[in-house]
Design an enzyme around this catalytic site. Structure first.
Site, mmCIF file in Angstrom:
data_model
loop_
_atom_site.group_PDB
_atom_site.id
_atom_site.type_symbol
_atom_site.label_atom_id
_atom_site.label_comp_id
_atom_site.label_asym_id
_atom_site.label_seq_id
_atom_site.Cartn_x
_atom_site.Cartn_y
_atom_site.Cartn_z
ATOM 1 N N LYS A 251 0.771 -1.229 -0.332
ATOM 2 C CA LYS A 251 0.030 -0.434 0.182
ATOM 3 C C LYS A 251 0.913 1.210 -0.114
ATOM 4 C CE LYS A 251 -1.775 -1.419 3.451
ATOM 5 N NZ LYS A 251 -3.174 -1.436 4.876
ATOM 6 N N CYS A 289 -7.323 -1.223 8.216
ATOM 7 C CA CYS A 289 -8.004 -3.105 9.272
ATOM 8 C C CYS A 289 -8.760 -3.285 8.175
ATOM 9 C CB CYS A 289 -7.678 -2.921 10.580
ATOM 10 S SG CYS A 289 -6.714 -1.595 11.910
#
Ligand SMILES: Cc1ncc(COP(=O)(O)OP(=O)(O)O)c(N)n1
Ligand SMILES: Cc1ncsc1CCOP(=O)(O)O
Ligand SMILES: [Mg+2]
Length: 577
Positions: A251, A289
């Site tokens: 990411k 998350c």
């Protein structure tokens, strides 16, 4: 090597949590770190509460007892994600974010809690790590009973917990394991010592179907390697893949000087650069998350890995857009609203386009005449197109009876949902509403856009046919989501259709504020000339006969997808998806 516990908490754990606290708390704000304590083991101290119920040792339940949603006489398996993570009292991240993300994606979520943090928008004030026995018992309780599809991991604060997870998954295998290697805080502190890194590398990653590190986590796993560019992210993804996970998503949210959030996905063969708009907001706590849980949820529903990642990215981006100005807490990093979808109808003044422009890349439009000619059902045609790589489908069934059309639309929708491909209906708003399709495509002489919008609501996609710049501006003002522009080349599929040529297409694209898909006479021999226009807003091609007036729809779709991908790659764009 496993670290030995000292007073119920390992040396590593002390180090880990110390880092965690200094890392998560913003250094310019007060640090609320007070203590780290281990909750006493249920086997040692907390057993009394259980004892009144007798011995809780579990035996695996028979299959029929697994979680089912009863629908009339048939039992329907409900997709199920188990998250193994830490609790966040502020509910922006951790277990709470996982529960909300799964609920938003329509998936059941059970929880194994590894640690309890006292946390708010200012930082982390306290952490209690659960005893490993308790984690083992929680895993056993859920996995032995509830037919979990996918396990997602977040905070795994001890080497022992990784080992327990490993053993539990050996005993109770699941469809997929999504590993979010929570190690490095947003403020850049390293949260894990070398010992847990080794366990992650040697025990956790080889079990994972996907691992989703941010730049700092990827760097830590790779021994401190500097990651500053997309090229660095690609080599990091490759090196991480060599450690055993089936897929890697690095990411790039922290990548400097980029207006887009770029993530690199590597499946062991191909690289994909996945872009989304970087939303300017303080409310980003819990995005990691949420992304991992959303990937797990989509996998549990049956998606392919790449589709799951794309959907998850889009979900997070949309949630951030909806939440960018909400204020929860006084600290520097706020949570966002996972449940934005629930409220979309209530406050639709700033409607978001739900179409991802890249969905227009290879747009398959069906034709009942062609299906009849080749002896295939609409459903078979759609299935083949989607399997071949169509990125959006439109049912254009000019001669179908309403009842037959509706039934066909319902089964096509099931296929498209599995592949996360939007399904639109041509002309027939009633059919789109009745089967809850993703939207409609309408022409200049069909129902006006604003009427269609008020019937369909803000969540559905509306595409409009435009031959001129004036049409394009009106489509945008009327609230359409995309434009279909053509016929670019002469076609036999639509009678009396004026050809606008490549110049006409270019003029529409330049005037447009919406993404555009080209249509009309496009096939393998001229698609390159369309995409090579390289004009802003042109996202792809829509085709009928080049896919459906052919013997093998899958093969033709694959060929066209390959050609488009190659053309776009040669033109310098790296995002082929
Ligand atoms: C993607 C796309 N673009 C244009 C059309 C044509 O729609 P319309 O002008 O309403 O003509 P019909 O398809 O209804 O004959 C389309 N269908 N799809
Ligand atoms: C529906 C439509 N709208 C403009 S051209 C066209 C037909 C496209 O069909 P084909 O891809 O076979 O030329
Ligand atoms: Mg029409």
């Amino acid at each position: 090597m496993l670290g030995g516990p000292i007073n119920g908490i390992s040396n590593f754990t002390h180090q880990f949590m110390g880092f965690l606290l200094s890392g998560i708390s913003n250094s310019s704000t007060s640090i609320f770190y007070r203590k780290i304590c281990a909750v006493s083991s249920s086997k040692q101290a907390g057993r009394q509460g259980f004892d009144q119920f007798g011995d809780l040792t579990l035996k695996a339940m028979p299959e029929e007892k697994a979680l089912t949603i009863t629908n009339g006489s048939s039992n329907k398996k409900f997709p199920h994600v188990l998250t193994v993570a830490g609790s966040d009292s502020g509910a922006g991240a951790g277990i709470q974010a996982d529960l909300k993300a799964c609920a938003a994606r329509g998936v059941y979520c059970s929880t194994v809690i590894t640690a309890v943090t006292a946390q708010n928008t200012l930082g982390v004030q306290d952490v209690s790590i659960l005893p490993e026995d308790s984690v083992a018992e929680q895993l056993k309780s859920v996995l032995s009973d509830m037919r979990v599809d996918v396990v997602k991991t977040g905070m795994l604060p001890s080497i022992g917990m990784v080992k327990i997870l490993h053993d539990s998954l050996k005993q109770f295998p699941v469809q997929a394991l999504v590993v979010d290697p929570v190690m490095v805080s947003t403020s850049g502190d390293v949260l894990a010592g070398p010992s847990i890194l080794d366990t992650f590398r040697h025990d956790l990653l080889p079990m994972a179907d996907i691992v989703t590190p941010n730049l700092k986590e990827a760097s830590a796993l790779l021994g401190g390697l500097q990651l500053k560019t997309v090229t660095d992210m690609r080599s990091a993804a490759k090196s991480l893949h060599n450690m055993g996970p089936r897929n890697v998503l690095v990411k790039g949210g922290d990548l400097p000087s980029s207006s887009d959030a770029i993530d690199v996905f590597f499946d062991g063969k191909d690289f994909y650069e996945l872009r989304s708009t970087r939303i300017q907001t303080r409310n980003t706590h819990g995005t990691g998350c949420t992304l991992a849980s959303c990937i797990a949820a989509e996998l549990a529903k049956g998606s392919s890995m790449l589709s799951a990642v794309k959907v998850a990215k889009r979900y997070v981006e949309t949630a951030l857009m909806y939440s960018k100005s909400i204020t929860i807490g006084n600290g520097p990093q706020g949570p966002f609203d996972h449940g934005f979808k629930l409220k979309r109808n209530a406050c639709n003044s700033s409607r978001l386009p739900l179409l991802d422009p890249s969905d227009l890349f290879l747009y398959a439009v069906t034709d009942s005449g062609m299906n009849k000619k080749w002896g295939r059902s609409i459903t078979d045609a759609v299935k083949a197109a989607v399997e071949g790589g169509a990125t959006i489908v439109q049912l254009r069934e000019k001669d179908a009876e309403t009842g037959d059309f509706l039934e066909a639309a319902k089964s096509c929708l099931e296929i498209c949902r599995i592949h996360n491909v939007p399904l639109l209906i041509n002309d027939r708003i009633d059919i789109a509403m009745a089967c809850d399709a993703d939207g409609v495509h309408i022409g200049q002489s069909d129902m006006p856009v604003n009427t269609a919008r008020s019937l369909l609501g803000p969540e559905k996609i509306i595409g409009v046919s435009c031959k001129t710049p004036e049409h394009a501006l009106k489509a945008w003002a009327d609230g359409a989501d995309y434009i279909g522009s053509g016929g670019v080349f002469p076609t036999n599929t639509k009678a009396n259709n004026r050809t606008i040529g490549l110049d006409g297409l270019k003029a529409v694209c330049l005037a447009s504020k919406l993404p555009v898909v080209a249509i009309g006479g496009i096939n393998l021999s001229n698609a390159r000339s369309v995409m090579e226009l390289g004009v802003a807003n042109l996202e792809g091609v829509a085709v009928v006969s080049a896919l459906f007036d052919r013997e093998c729809v899958v093969t033709e779709t694959r060929k066209l997808h390959g050609l488009l991908t190659e053309t776009v790659a040669n033109a310098g764009s790296t995002d082929t998806n």
